[in-house]
Design a protein around this motif. Structure first.
Motif, short mmCIF file in Angstrom:
data_model
loop_
_atom_site.label_atom_id
_atom_site.label_comp_id
_atom_site.label_asym_id
_atom_site.label_seq_id
_atom_site.Cartn_x
_atom_site.Cartn_y
_atom_site.Cartn_z
N ARG A 70 -13.48 2.09 -5.11
CA ARG A 70 -13.28 2.73 -6.40
C ARG A 70 -11.90 2.39 -6.94
NH1 ARG A 70 -10.94 8.39 -7.59
NH2 ARG A 70 -9.56 7.36 -6.14
N ASP A 71 -10.99 2.03 -6.04
CA ASP A 71 -9.61 1.83 -6.46
C ASP A 71 -9.01 0.64 -5.73
OD1 ASP A 71 -8.84 2.85 -3.84
OD2 ASP A 71 -9.53 4.75 -4.65
N LEU A 72 -7.88 0.20 -6.21
CA LEU A 72 -7.23 -0.98 -5.62
C LEU A 72 -6.76 -0.71 -4.21
CD1 LEU A 72 -5.23 -2.50 -8.57
CD2 LEU A 72 -6.78 -3.71 -7.05
N LEU A 73 -6.47 0.54 -3.91
CA LEU A 73 -5.97 0.85 -2.57
C LEU A 73 -7.03 0.57 -1.52
CD1 LEU A 73 -3.51 1.94 -1.11
CD2 LEU A 73 -4.51 4.21 -1.28
N PHE A 74 -8.20 1.15 -1.73
CA PHE A 74 -9.27 0.94 -0.77
C PHE A 74 -9.69 -0.53 -0.78
CE2 PHE A 74 -13.78 1.49 0.66
CZ PHE A 74 -13.44 1.87 1.93
N ALA A 75 -9.65 -1.11 -1.96
CA ALA A 75 -9.98 -2.53 -2.05
C ALA A 75 -9.02 -3.35 -1.20
CB ALA A 75 -9.92 -2.98 -3.50
N PHE A 76 -7.73 -3.00 -1.27
CA PHE A 76 -6.74 -3.77 -0.51
C PHE A 76 -6.93 -3.58 0.99
CE2 PHE A 76 -2.51 -4.56 1.27
CZ PHE A 76 -2.32 -5.84 0.79
N ILE A 77 -7.24 -2.35 1.39
CA ILE A 77 -7.49 -2.11 2.82
C ILE A 77 -8.64 -2.99 3.29
CG2 ILE A 77 -8.28 -0.40 4.48
CD1 ILE A 77 -6.86 1.71 2.71
N SER A 78 -9.74 -2.97 2.55
CA SER A 78 -10.90 -3.79 2.93
C SER A 78 -10.53 -5.27 2.94
CB SER A 78 -12.03 -3.56 1.94
OG SER A 78 -12.25 -2.18 1.79
N TRP A 79 -9.77 -5.62 1.96
CA TRP A 79 -9.27 -7.00 1.80
C TRP A 79 -8.54 -7.46 3.05
CZ3 TRP A 79 -9.50 -10.10 -2.63
CH2 TRP A 79 -8.56 -11.12 -2.76
N GLU A 80 -7.68 -6.59 3.56
CA GLU A 80 -6.89 -6.95 4.74
C GLU A 80 -7.74 -6.94 6.00
OE1 GLU A 80 -3.95 -8.21 5.03
OE2 GLU A 80 -3.81 -8.23 2.86
N VAL A 81 -8.72 -6.05 6.04
CA VAL A 81 -9.65 -6.06 7.18
C VAL A 81 -10.32 -7.42 7.25
CG1 VAL A 81 -11.82 -5.13 8.05
CG2 VAL A 81 -10.04 -3.59 7.27
N MET A 82 -10.72 -7.92 6.08
CA MET A 82 -11.34 -9.24 6.04
C MET A 82 -10.36 -10.31 6.50
SD MET A 82 -13.82 -9.90 2.92
CE MET A 82 -13.06 -8.83 1.76
#
Lengths: 118, 103, 170, 720
Positions: free
Chosen positions: D145-157
Motif C-alpha cells: 500500500r505504501d513505499l515503505l512496505f514496498a521497499f521492505i519487499s524490494w530488499e527481501v527480493m
C-alpha cells in the motif's frame, strides 16, 4: 556530739582490754612444754583430714548475698519508717514499690532454689 | 570544728591512693575489689566531710553517701559473683590470667 | 585538762591510724584473708570518722552494711576460691612499682591541689549545729531523691539476679 | 467475491510461511519441503486469482480505490509509520501473473533440481525455501500500500537474488562431478555482482523514499498521488529541479538497478550462474518486473509537471529504455550461451517496458511486463530443459560412448549451455521445441502471439505521439529504437532457434540428448498457451480490456492519458515485416552452421561483432573505471591504514604507551607497591605488632593508663 559516742569508745576500749588482759595473763603463767599430741587440733584424739583452709560451698555466698541485699533494704527503709508520720501519703506507695521490687528479688531467689539449704 | 578541713581531705586522699594502689597492684581479683572498696570509702569520707564543713544545712552529702554505700553493696555482690564464676571457669582469680581480651 | 579540740584531734589521729593502717594492710598483706580482715579494721575507722563528723546514722549504716554485710560477703567469696588463702604467693603483679610511683604522684598532686583550693567553709554558727535526724533523712530520701531511692531497689534486684545466675552451681 | 480482498495478506504470507517452515522444520525432508513451497505458492495463486476476479467483478470503484489494510508499525517521533496492503487494478493485474508464473517455475524446479534422483541437489530444500521467500517478496511488493512496505519487499527480493544466483557457489562437487571450481567461483561473483549492482539502485531508491517522506510526511501511494500533494511537491525545488522530479529520478534509479536497465544491467547476464528456474523467476515474474512495477506504481510522480528541460524524469525513463533496448538486443546477437541470449533479450525487453512507461503509458508497460513474463518464463524453462537434455546426453556419452565421437568423451570444453555445441535438438526434444517456438514467436512479436500485442502497443503509442507533434522527441526515439529492436530481436532469436533446434548436432551430447520428463514439459506447455493467447487480454479489437482495467487507477490523479491506443496498421505492419525478416535472416544464416566455422555474423560484422561479443566492454569498462580504482583506492587506504600512517602511528602510540606503562609499572611496583602500599601496610603491621602489647587484656594495665592519663590531664589543667 562526740560525747554521745564517748561511751561507745570507752566500751570498745574496755571490751578490747579485757580479753587481751586475760589472754596475756594466761600467756604469762602457762608452762611451755609442747608435744605432738598437745599441738594437735583436737586433743580428743580425732585426726584432722585435709587442710584447714577448706573450700566453702557457693551456696554460702548466695546466702551472704541475700543478706547484703536485704540489709541495704532495711537501711533504706529505716529513714522512711522513722519519718513515717511526717511524710505525705505517696511516700507509703514509694516504700511499697521499693519493697515490692526487692520482693521480686526474693521471689526470684526462691524460684531458683537459692534459699534451699541442701 | 577542731579538725581542719585539709586534714580530712588529706586522709581521704591517702585512703583513696591506698585503694588505688591496691586496685593497680594486686594480683588477686578479690584484692582488686578490696582496693576499690577502700576508694569508695575515701569518696564517702569526702562526701560527708564536705557536707559537714561546707553545706551543713543541706543533706545532699549524707544522702549521696547512703547511695554510694548501697551501690557499693550491689557492686560487691555482682563483682564477687563474677569472680566466683571466673574462678569456676578458669580455676584462677589472678587478674593477669583473666586476660580473655588479650591480643 | 584536755580541751574538746584536743580530744577531737586525738580521736582523729587514732582513727586515722586505724583507717590508713588498715588500708595499708589491705593492699600489702600477702594473705588475702588477712587483707579482708584489714579492710574491716579500715572500715571501722571510717565508722569512727562518721561519728566524729556528726553523721551518726551514716556511721550505723557503714557499720551495718560494710562491716556487717559486705565484709562478710568478701570473706565468703575468699573462702569459696579454694587454696587462695593457703598459698603465700606474691600478691603483687609486675606493674606494682609503676603503680606505686604513679599513686604516690597522684597523692602528691592531690595534696597540692587540695591545699591550693580556697574551700568555701561555712561560718562557725552553721558548723556548730548540724542537727540532722534520721527523720529528716527519710523526708529527703522519699521526697527529692524519690527516683534514686526506687532505682536503688532496681539496682539491688539486678545485682541479686545477676549474682545468683553467676554464682549458682550448675 | 469481495471477501477475497480480506485474504490479501495471505498472498505474500503463504510463501513466507513456506520459507519459515522449510528453514526451521522440514529442511531435512526434501520432498516435503518442495511440496510445502509449491503448496504455499498454490494457495497464493488461488487467493490472488480470487482477488483478480473480485476486482473485475467489483467494477470501476474497486479498481480505482481498491481495498486497503493498514498496520501501525514504527513510531517515528510524533508520527507513526504505517505499513499496509492495498489492492487495485494495477496490483490485480500483477497478481494474475506473478503467483501463477511462480507456481509454474516451482513445479518445474522440482524436476529440475532432480528430486529423488541420485544427483539431487544437496541443498534442495534450501533452494525451495529461498524461492518461496523470493515469491513472498515479489507478492509483497505487488500488494504494498505504501513505499515503505514496498521497499521492505524490494530488499527481501534483493537478498533472495543474491542467495539464489550464488546458489551453486556451495555446489557439492562429489555429486555434481562436472562442476568445476571456476564455476563455483563464478557463482559467488555473480551473486555478489547482482547484490551490489542492484544495491546501488536501492540506495537511490531509499534516498528517494526518504526525500518523499520528508516533504510529504506520508509514504502511502494514495495519499502521495493526491493532486494537492503532487502540486506541493512540484513547488519545492531541489538541485534546480522540482522536488518531485528528483524523487522520481531517484525511484527510477532503484528501478534501473532492479530491472537491469543501462547502466546497471550488468548483473543480469551473470545471474545465469544460478539454477535455471532462478533465472526464469528473476527474468519473468519477480526481480526485473519489480522495477517496472514500481515505476508504473509511482507514475504520477514522473508525470507531475513533466517538461523536457525542467522536469525531465519521464524523458530519462524513455531514453534509458531506448538505450537498453538496443544495447540488450545487439549484445544478444553475439552470445553463445543459450541463457545469456535470453538474458540480453530480457534486458532488451525491459527497455521496451521502460520506454512504454517513459511515454506515460502505465498500461502498455505493464501489459508488456505481463505478456513477457509468460513467454520469457517459457523460454527460460525451455532453455533449462535443453540444458538438462544436453547434460543427460553428455552423461550418457561418457558412459557408453559410440565409436566415432569417442575422442570427445573426456572433452573438457563441453558446456551444456553453449549453443554452438547443440544443433538438431528438435528431433531429440520434440516436446520442448514447440513451446520454445511459441515463446520465440511471442518474443519476436508476431501476431497473434502475446508479444505482438504488447510490443506494438508501445510502438503504436510512440508513433501516435510522434504524429501529434512531428518533433524529434522521445516519441520518435522510442518508435525508432523499438522498431530497430524488433528486427534485432528477431535476428538473435532466429539465430538461436537455428543453432539449438535446427542443423545437425555439433557435439555428441547433443546427439544423445533426450527429452525432459513431464514435470518440466507440462509447465512449458501451459506457459506456451499463455504465450499464444496472453496478448488478447489487451487486444485493441477486443476493446483493450486490460487498459481500462488498469488505467482507472491513475485516473484519480488526472495526469495520465487514459485513452487506449488505437491499433495502428503502419506500426504493426512494419514491425511484423521486420520481425519476419529478422527471424528468417537469422535462421537462414545459421541453419547450416558447422562446428568450428566462423559464425556468419562475425563474417559480416567483423570487429563490431567482437565488440558485441564482449558486451561493448561495459564490464571491462566498469572493471577499469570503477572496480580497479576502488580496489586501488582500497589498497591505498589499506596501505595508509596498515603500512604507512595509521597503524604505524597506532603502533608508535602503543609503543610509547607501553614504554610509559613499563616506567609506570616499575614506578608502580617499586614506589607505589613497595614503598607506599606495602610500606604503609608494613608500617601499620609493625605498629600493630608493637602496639598490640598495649592490649594486654589486663584490667589493671588499663586502669593504670587511665590513672596516668587523668594525672596528665590534671597537670595540663593546672599548669597550662
Amino acid at each position: 556530739m562526740l560525747s554521745e559516742f564517748a561511751f561507745v569508745g570507752v566500751l570498745i576500749v574496755f571490751a578490747s582490754l579485757l580479753p587481751i588482759a586475760g589472754l596475756g595473763f594466761a600467756w604469762l603463767v602457762r608452762p611451755k612444754k609442747p608435744n605432738p599430741i598437745k599441738k594437735s587440733t583436737y586433743e580428743c584424739g580425732l585426726e584432722t583430714i585435709g587442710g584447714t583452709w577448706v573450700q566453702f560451698r557457693a551456696q554460702y555466698y548466695i546466702f551472704a548475698l541475700m543478706f547484703v541485699v536485704f540489709d541495704v533494704e532495711a537501711v533504706f527503709l529505716l529513714p522512711w519508717a522513722v519519718a513515717y508520720d511526717q511524710l505525705p501519703a505517696y511516700a507509703l506507695i514509694e516504700a511499697v514499690i521499693f519493697i515490692a521490687i526487692l520482693a521480686l528479688a526474693l521471689v526470684y531467689a526462691w524460684r531458683k532454689d537459692a534459699l534451699r539449704w541442701s | 570544728m577542731g579538725i581542719p578541713l585539709y586534714w580530712w581531705l588529706a586522709v581521704a586522699a591517702a585512703l583513696f591512693c591506698l585503694g588505688l594502689y591496691g586496685a593497680l597492684s594486686r594480683k588477686n581479683a578479690i584484692g582488686v575489689l578490696l582496693g576499690i572498696e577502700l576508694m569508695l570509702n575515701a569518696v564517702n569520707i569526702n562526701l560527708v566531710v564536705f557536707w559537714r564543713y561546707i553545706t551543713p544545712q543541706a543533706l545532699t552529702g549524707q544522702i549521696f553517701a547512703m547511695f554510694v554505700i548501697g551501690i557499693a553493696a550491689a557492686e560487691a555482690a555482682a563483682g564477687l559473683a563474677i569472680i566466683i564464676a571466673a574462678y569456676r571457669q578458669r580455676d584462677t582469680v589472678v587478674v593477669d590470667e583473666l586476660d580473655m581480651m588479650h591480643w | 585538762m584536755l580541751t574538746n579540740q584536743m580530744v577531737q584531734i586525738l580521736v582523729f589521729v587514732i582513727l586515722t591510724i586505724m583507717t590508713l593502717g588498715g588500708g595499708l594492710g589491705v593492699v600489702s598483706s600477702r594473705n588475702l584473708f588477712h587483707s579482708a580482715l584489714f579492710l574491716v579494721l579500715s572500715l571501722v575507722g571510717v565508722v569512727g570518722y562518721y561519728a566524729l563528723l556528726d553523721a551518726g546514722f551514716l556511721a550505723v549504716v557503714q557499720l551495718l552494711i560494710y562491716v556487717g554485710a559486705i565484709a562478710v560477703l568478701i570473706l565468703f567469696a575468699i573462702m569459696l576460691s579454694r587454696g587462695l588463702m593457703a598459698r603465700r604467693q606474691h600478691q603483687r603483679n609486675e606493674q606494682w612499682w609503676i603503680a606505686a610511683l604513679v599513686v604516690l604522684l597522684v597523692f602528691v598532686v592531690l595534696l597540692v591541689v587540695l591545699g591550693q583550693v580556697d574551700w568555701p567553709v561555712a561560718d562557725e554558727q552553721a558548723l556548730l549545729s548540724p542537727n540532722v535526724s534520721v527523720g529528716q533523712l527519710g523526708q529527703v530520701l522519699l521526697g527529692p531523691y524519690m527516683i534514686p531511692f526506687e532505682v536503688i531497689s532496681v539496682l539491688l534486684l539486678a545485682a541479686l539476679v545477676g549474682a545468683i545466675i553467676l554464682a549458682r552451681e550448675t | 467475491m469481495g471477501f477475497f480482498f480480506n485474504l490479501t495478506p495471505f498472498v505474500p504470507l503463504f510463501p513466507l510461511l513456506a520459507f519459515a517452515v522449510i528453514i526451521l522444520f522440514t529442511h531435512r525432508n526434501n520432498r516435503l519441503s518442495s511440496n510445502i513451497a509449491i503448496g504455499g505458492i498454490t494457495l497464493s495463486t488461488v487467493i490472488a486469482w480470487g482477488i483478480v476476479a473480485a476486482t473485475i467483478a467489483g467494477g470501476e470503484r474497486t479498481r480505482t480505490e481498491g481495498w486497503q489494510l493498514s498496520i501501525p508499525w514504527l513510531p517515528a517521533g510524533t508520527s507513526v509509520l504505517d505499513i499496509g496492503l492495498a489492492v487495485d487494478g494495477l496490483s490485480a493485474a500483477m497478481l494474475f501473473m506473478v503467483p501463477f508464473v511462480c507456481l509454474m517455475i516451482f513445479i518445474y524446479s522440482q524436476g529440475y533440481m532432480n528430486l529423488g534422483k541420485a544427483n539431487q541437489d544437496p541443498r534442495y530444500a534450501r533452494f525451495f525455501a529461498y524461492m518461496s521467500l523470493f515469491a513472498a517478496g515479489m507478492l509483497g511488493l505487488v500488494v504494498a500500500r505504501d513505499l515503505l512496505f514496498a521497499f521492505i519487499s524490494w530488499e527481501v527480493m534483493g537478498l533472495c537474488s543474491y542467495l539464489l544466483i550464488g546458489f551453486w557457489s556451495f555446489r557439492n562437487r562429489n555429486t555434481e562431478d562436472h562442476i568445476d571450481e571456476a564455476q563455483v567461483d563464478r557463482a559467488k561473483k555473480a551473486g555478489l555482482k547482482a547484490f551490489i549492482t542492484t544495491g546501488i539502485g536501492d540506495v537511490l531508491l531509499l534516498a528517494g523514499i526518504a526525500l518523499l517522506y520528508s516533504y510529504t510526511g506520508t509514504l502511502t501511494f494514495r495519499e502521495l498521488f493526491q493532486p494537492e500533494t503532487l502540486a506541493a511537491l512540484q513547488q519545492q525545488t531541489l538541485l534546480g529541479m522540482p522536488a518531485v522530479t528528483v524523487i522520481a529520478l531517484l525511484i527510477f534509479g532503484g528501478a534501473v538497478g532492479k530491472s537491469a536497465q543501462f547502466p546497471l544491467h550488468v548483473w543480469l547476464p551473470d545471474a545465469m550462474e544460478g539454477p535455471t528456474p532462478v533465472s526464469a523467476l528473476i527474468h519473468a515474474a519477480t526481480m526485473v518486473a519489480a522495477g517496472v512495477y514500481l515505476v508504473a506504481r509511482t507514475m504520477p510522480l514522473f508525470i507531475a509537471g513533466f517538461d523536457y528541460t525542467s522536469a525531465p524524469a519521464l524523458y530519462w525513463v524513455a531514453i534509458i529504455g531506448a538505450i537498453t533496448v538496443l544495447l540488450g538486443a545487439t549484445i544478444g546477437l553475439a552470445q553463445d550461451d543459450i541463457k545469456r541470449v535470453l538474458a540480453y533479450s530480457t534486458i532488451s525487453q525491459l527497455g521496451y517496458r521502460m520506454m512504454g512507461l517513459g511515454l506515460g503509458g502505465v498500461v502498455v508497460g505493464i501489459v508488456h511486463l505481463l505478456t513477457h513474463a509468460f513467454f520469457k518464463a517459457l523460454l527460460f524453462l525451455g532453455a533449462g530443459s535443453v540444458i538438462h537434455g544436453m547434460e543427460h546426453g553428455h552423461h550418457a556419452m561418457s558412459h557408453h560412448a559410440p565409436g566415432d565421437l569417442a575422442e570427445s568423451r573426456e572433452d573438457e570444453s563441453f558446456n551444456a549451455n553453449d549453443m554452438k555445441q547443440m544443433g538438431g535438438l528438435r528431433h531429440r526434444m520434440p516436446r520442448t521445441v514447440w513451446p520454445y517456438l511459441f515463446g520465440t514467436l511471442a518474443l519476436v512479436g508476431l501476431a497473434p502471439f502475446a508479444g505482438f500485442w504488447s510490443k506494438d502497443e508501445i510502438l503504436g503509442e510512440a508513433f501516435v505521439g510522434w504524429q501529434h507533434t512531428l518533433a524529434i522527441d522521445h516519441h520518435l526515439l522510442v518508435w525508432l529504437a523499438g522498431t530497430v529492436g524488433v528486427f534485432l530481436t528477431a535476428l538473435y532469436m532466429g539465430r538461436q532457434l537455428a543453432l539449438v533446434f535446427w542443423g545437425r548436432p555439433r557435439h555428441q551430447a547433443a546427439a544423445q540428448a533426450h527429452e525432459s520428463p513431464n514435470s518440466r514439459t507440462v509447465p512449458l506447455m501451459i506457459l506456451a498457451g499463455f504465450a499464444l493467447v496472453g496478448g488478447f487480454a489487451n487486444a485493441p479489437f477486443l476493446g483493450s480490456p486490460l487498459h481500462h482495467f488498469m488505467a482507472d487507477i491513475h485516473q484519480a490523479s488526472h495526469l495520465v492519458n487514459v485513452a487506449a491506443t488505437e491499433f495502428n496498421f503502419v506500426v504493426a505492419g512494419m514491425s511484423t515485416i521486420l520481425a519476419v525478416t529478422g527471424l528468417l535472416a537469422g535462421w537462414l544464416l545459421y541453419r547450416n552452421y558447422q562446428a568450428g566455422q566462423v559464425e556468419p555474423f562475425k563474417r559480416y560484422l567483423g570487429p563490431v561483432f567482437t565488440v558485441l561479443e564482449r558486451k561493448y566492454y561495459i564490464d571491462e569498462f566498469y572493471q577499469l573505471a570503477i572496480v580497479q580504482p576502488v580496489v586501488w583506492l582500497a589498497d591505498q587506504v589499506f596501505n595508509f591504514d596498515y603500512r604507512w600512517v595509521i597503524d604505524p602511528f597506532v603502533n608508535l602510540v602503543a609503543a610509547i604507551g607501553r614504554w610509559a606503562a613499563d616506567i609506570s609499572g616499575v614506578f608502580d611496583s617499586v614506589a607505589i607497591d613497595t614503598f607506599l602500599v606495602e610500606g604503609v601496610a608494613r608500617a601499620f603491621n609493625a605498629a600493630g605488632r608493637w602496639l598490640r602489647y598495649t592490649q594486654t587484656g589486663r584490667v589493671q594495665n588499663y586502669l593504670l593508663v587511665v590513672v596516668v592519663t587523668v594525672l596528665m590531664l590534671v597537670g595540663l589543667y593546672l599548669y597550662l
